[in-house]
Design an enzyme around this catalytic site. Structure first.
Site, PDB file in Angstrom:
ATOM      1  N   HIS A 173      85.658  -7.308  -8.705  1.00  0.00           N
ATOM      2  CA  HIS A 173      85.220  -6.801  -7.398  1.00  0.00           C
ATOM      3  C   HIS A 173      83.835  -7.383  -7.102  1.00  0.00           C
ATOM      4  O   HIS A 173      82.973  -7.448  -7.974  1.00  0.00           O
ATOM      5  CB  HIS A 173      85.164  -5.274  -7.457  1.00  0.00           C
ATOM      6  CG  HIS A 173      84.547  -4.654  -6.256  1.00  0.00           C
ATOM      7  ND1 HIS A 173      84.946  -4.956  -4.976  1.00  0.00           N
ATOM      8  CD2 HIS A 173      83.548  -3.742  -6.124  1.00  0.00           C
ATOM      9  CE1 HIS A 173      84.231  -4.264  -4.112  1.00  0.00           C
ATOM     10  NE2 HIS A 173      83.359  -3.523  -4.786  1.00  0.00           N
ATOM     11  N   CYS A 201      86.749   0.696  -3.299  1.00  0.00           N
ATOM     12  CA  CYS A 201      86.710  -0.681  -3.819  1.00  0.00           C
ATOM     13  C   CYS A 201      87.825  -0.958  -4.822  1.00  0.00           C
ATOM     14  O   CYS A 201      88.130  -2.109  -5.105  1.00  0.00           O
ATOM     15  CB  CYS A 201      85.357  -0.965  -4.457  1.00  0.00           C
ATOM     16  SG  CYS A 201      84.031  -0.763  -3.276  1.00  0.00           S
ATOM     17  N   ASN A 234      80.243  -7.689   0.155  1.00  0.00           N
ATOM     18  CA  ASN A 234      81.199  -6.739  -0.403  1.00  0.00           C
ATOM     19  C   ASN A 234      82.124  -6.259   0.717  1.00  0.00           C
ATOM     20  O   ASN A 234      81.700  -5.521   1.605  1.00  0.00           O
ATOM     21  CB  ASN A 234      80.406  -5.562  -1.005  1.00  0.00           C
ATOM     22  CG  ASN A 234      81.293  -4.513  -1.634  1.00  0.00           C
ATOM     23  OD1 ASN A 234      82.505  -4.516  -1.473  1.00  0.00           O
ATOM     24  ND2 ASN A 234      80.672  -3.585  -2.346  1.00  0.00           N
TER      25      ASN A 234
HETATM   26  O1  UT7 Z   1      81.301  -1.661  -4.027  1.00  0.00           O
HETATM   27  C1  UT7 Z   1      81.037  -0.294  -4.162  1.00  0.00           C
HETATM   28  C2  UT7 Z   1      80.181  -0.046  -5.311  1.00  0.00           C
HETATM   29  N1  UT7 Z   1      78.833  -0.425  -5.014  1.00  0.00           N
HETATM   30  C3  UT7 Z   1      78.136  -1.139  -5.871  1.00  0.00           C
HETATM   31  O2  UT7 Z   1      78.662  -1.523  -6.888  1.00  0.00           O
HETATM   32  C4  UT7 Z   1      76.699  -1.397  -5.551  1.00  0.00           C
HETATM   33  C5  UT7 Z   1      75.856  -1.089  -6.739  1.00  0.00           C
HETATM   34  N2  UT7 Z   1      74.423  -1.147  -6.505  1.00  0.00           N
HETATM   35  C6  UT7 Z   1      73.767  -2.289  -6.206  1.00  0.00           C
HETATM   36  O3  UT7 Z   1      74.352  -3.326  -6.010  1.00  0.00           O
HETATM   37  C7  UT7 Z   1      72.260  -2.246  -6.218  1.00  0.00           C
HETATM   38  O4  UT7 Z   1      71.846  -1.011  -6.709  1.00  0.00           O
HETATM   39  C8  UT7 Z   1      71.606  -2.487  -4.824  1.00  0.00           C
HETATM   40  C9  UT7 Z   1      71.783  -3.926  -4.403  1.00  0.00           C
HETATM   41  C10 UT7 Z   1      72.215  -1.548  -3.786  1.00  0.00           C
HETATM   42  C11 UT7 Z   1      70.115  -2.196  -4.895  1.00  0.00           C
HETATM   43  O5  UT7 Z   1      69.527  -3.003  -5.908  1.00  0.00           O
HETATM   44  P1  UT7 Z   1      68.593  -2.335  -7.032  1.00  0.00           P
HETATM   45  O6  UT7 Z   1      68.099  -3.435  -7.851  1.00  0.00           O
HETATM   46  O7  UT7 Z   1      69.407  -1.268  -7.719  1.00  0.00           O
HETATM   47  O8  UT7 Z   1      67.442  -1.736  -6.188  1.00  0.00           O
HETATM   48  P2  UT7 Z   1      66.895  -0.225  -6.130  1.00  0.00           P
HETATM   49  O9  UT7 Z   1      67.770   0.584  -5.237  1.00  0.00           O
HETATM   50  O10 UT7 Z   1      66.632   0.287  -7.515  1.00  0.00           O
HETATM   51  O11 UT7 Z   1      65.509  -0.482  -5.421  1.00  0.00           O
HETATM   52  C12 UT7 Z   1      64.480  -1.271  -6.016  1.00  0.00           C
HETATM   53  C13 UT7 Z   1      63.392  -1.500  -4.997  1.00  0.00           C
HETATM   54  C14 UT7 Z   1      62.959  -0.226  -4.299  1.00  0.00           C
HETATM   55  O12 UT7 Z   1      61.556  -0.319  -4.053  1.00  0.00           O
HETATM   56  P3  UT7 Z   1      60.503   0.425  -4.982  1.00  0.00           P
HETATM   57  O13 UT7 Z   1      60.849   1.876  -4.923  1.00  0.00           O
HETATM   58  O14 UT7 Z   1      60.690  -0.163  -6.347  1.00  0.00           O
HETATM   59  O15 UT7 Z   1      59.198   0.077  -4.351  1.00  0.00           O
HETATM   60  C15 UT7 Z   1      63.702  -0.263  -3.003  1.00  0.00           C
HETATM   61  O16 UT7 Z   1      63.057   0.475  -1.994  1.00  0.00           O
HETATM   62  O17 UT7 Z   1      63.870  -2.370  -3.958  1.00  0.00           O
HETATM   63  C16 UT7 Z   1      63.703  -1.731  -2.684  1.00  0.00           C
HETATM   64  N3  UT7 Z   1      64.784  -2.141  -1.810  1.00  0.00           N
HETATM   65  C17 UT7 Z   1      64.735  -3.235  -1.034  1.00  0.00           C
HETATM   66  N4  UT7 Z   1      63.793  -4.169  -0.859  1.00  0.00           N
HETATM   67  C18 UT7 Z   1      64.067  -5.175   0.016  1.00  0.00           C
HETATM   68  C19 UT7 Z   1      65.975  -1.528  -1.625  1.00  0.00           C
HETATM   69  N5  UT7 Z   1      66.712  -2.207  -0.738  1.00  0.00           N
HETATM   70  C20 UT7 Z   1      65.961  -3.263  -0.358  1.00  0.00           C
HETATM   71  C21 UT7 Z   1      66.186  -4.325   0.548  1.00  0.00           C
HETATM   72  N6  UT7 Z   1      65.223  -5.246   0.686  1.00  0.00           N
HETATM   73  N7  UT7 Z   1      67.342  -4.445   1.240  1.00  0.00           N
END
Ligand code: UT7
Length: 335
Positions: free
Chosen positions: A262, A122, A292
């Site tokens: 980004h 990125c 992204n």
């Molecule tokens: O460009 C390269 C660099 N990348 C980035 O900068 C990305 C950085 N990370 C992110 O943008 C975020 O971490 C994500 C968008 C990938 C995920 O968001 P989050 O708020 O960090 O979610 P999480 O991974 O902590 O998950 C929270 C909850 C989980 O459920 P439980 O365990 O709390 O029941 C996940 O299973 O959300 C769940 N979850 C989803 N729910 C619905 C994870 N993905 C999804 C989804 N839809 N697509």
């Protein structure tokens, strides 16, 4: 004997911008039918509404950049044969080799150019800007293209809801030319820490784990991301790089007309802007439309906002991504 003092210094001004996103859209509603996710969750957790997907057999990253660069040449009224060098930042090259830059130059008719690919994930476009600017500053080259593009759909597992909701395809490019009035790429803070690779990588397909039936069966050619860990590092890394760059260049946030972040997650963008002291109306944003696009996000922002940027504006471009790689670059707009 002391060195002669230069009478003036050459900087690398951005003199044209081009961009391209393919027409096919992948909406949150489409993703709801593919994995266990909801439009509301995606919008609030990432800010993404839809992304673009490059469809069609035999099309790759270079095909995202052909229209972008031809658009740029048309605006600048130059022929591609005038281009000296093309740097393509990408992690989804057309082939393992030859380079995407090599293929691209042939497709656009840049028959007098040399070029190479740069894999900075990125942050690839930022790394490319500093590299391209150095070629101009050396006095050896007059027209250098720095492009960033990724066909992320070629390495995304559309069964993995952690990653498939985030990424899209697209790319853009800028033309760098010598300037003696102080416009262009002025300074950078660029960083790299390979220990972060455990949180964000593609496991197989390189020389450590070459492709086998087993790597394909185990779905190890797709992007793997531990989102929460990357998220935490991204806000900190991007904000600290911006603040460090302001400090180094002795500018205050009031003197920055545009933050060009980004586009990975709207919450990372807002967190970075807040910590850097730049209000939302001066922050470029298009994540809702394209998701992204990895190395494509920064040039696509410049392309989308081109008509709003004024000559003399100070822009800070900032990125964070796989590696980890991250940084910030100060540009004084010159066109
Ligand atoms: O460009 C390269 C660099 N990348 C980035 O900068 C990305 C950085 N990370 C992110 O943008 C975020 O971490 C994500 C968008 C990938 C995920 O968001 P989050 O708020 O960090 O979610 P999480 O991974 O902590 O998950 C929270 C909850 C989980 O459920 P439980 O365990 O709390 O029941 C996940 O299973 O959300 C769940 N979850 C989803 N729910 C619905 C994870 N993905 C999804 C989804 N839809 N697509």
């Amino acid at each position: 004997m002391s060195k002669p003092t230069p009478t003036h210094s050459i900087t690398a001004a951005i003199t044209a911008v081009g961009g391209y996103v393919p027409p096919d859209k992948l909406t949150n509603a489409d993703l709801e039918k593919m994995v266990d996710t909801q439009d509301e969750w995606i919008r609030t957790r990432t800010g993404i509404h839809e992304r673009r997907i490059l469809k069609g057999a035999g099309l790759g990253t270079s095909d995202l950049l052909v229209p972008a660069i031809l658009d740029l040449c048309k605006k600048r009224k130059i022929d591609p044969s005038e281009i000296d060098c093309v740097i393509v930042a990408t992690i989804t090259p057309d082939y393992p080799f030859p380079s995407t830059a090599n293929v691209l130059c042939e497709k656009i008719g840049a028959k007098n150019a040399w070029g190479f690919d740069l894999a900075g994930a990125c942050s690839g476009f930022l790394y490319g800007l500093t590299t391209g600017a150095s070629l101009i500053e050396s006095g050896r080259y007059k027209k250098v293209i720095v492009a960033g593009a990724d066909k992320m759909s070629s390495i995304i597992d559309y069964k993995d809801r952690n990653t498939c909701i985030i990424f899209g395809d697209g790319g853009g490019a800028v033309l760098l030319e010598p300037n003696d009035e102080g416009y262009g790429v002025l300074d950078s803070i660029l960083k790299s820490d390979g220990s972060g690779r455990k949180y964000l990588h593609t496991h197989a397909g390189g020389s450590v784990h070459p492709t086998t039936e087993e790597t394909v069966r185990n779905r190890q050619h797709y992007v793997y991301q531990e989102g929460a860990a990357v998220f935490k590092h991204a806000i900190k890394g991007m904000a600290e790089a911006v603040v460090e760059l302001l400090d180094k260049t002795k500018l205050t946030s009031d003197q920055i007309q545009w933050l060009v972040p980004h586009q990975a997650n709207i919450r990372i963008i807002e967190g970075t802007a807040e910590r850097a002291g730049i209000p939302s109306e001066r922050v470029m944003l298009n994540i809702h439309k394209y998701g992204n696009t990895t190395a494509g996000t920064l040039p696509l922002c410049l392309w989308d906002y081109e008509s709003k940027i004024k000559k003399g504006d100070h822009l800070i471009l900032a990125a964070f991504g796989g590696g980890f790689t991250w940084g910030a670059t100060l540009v004084k707009w010159g066109s």
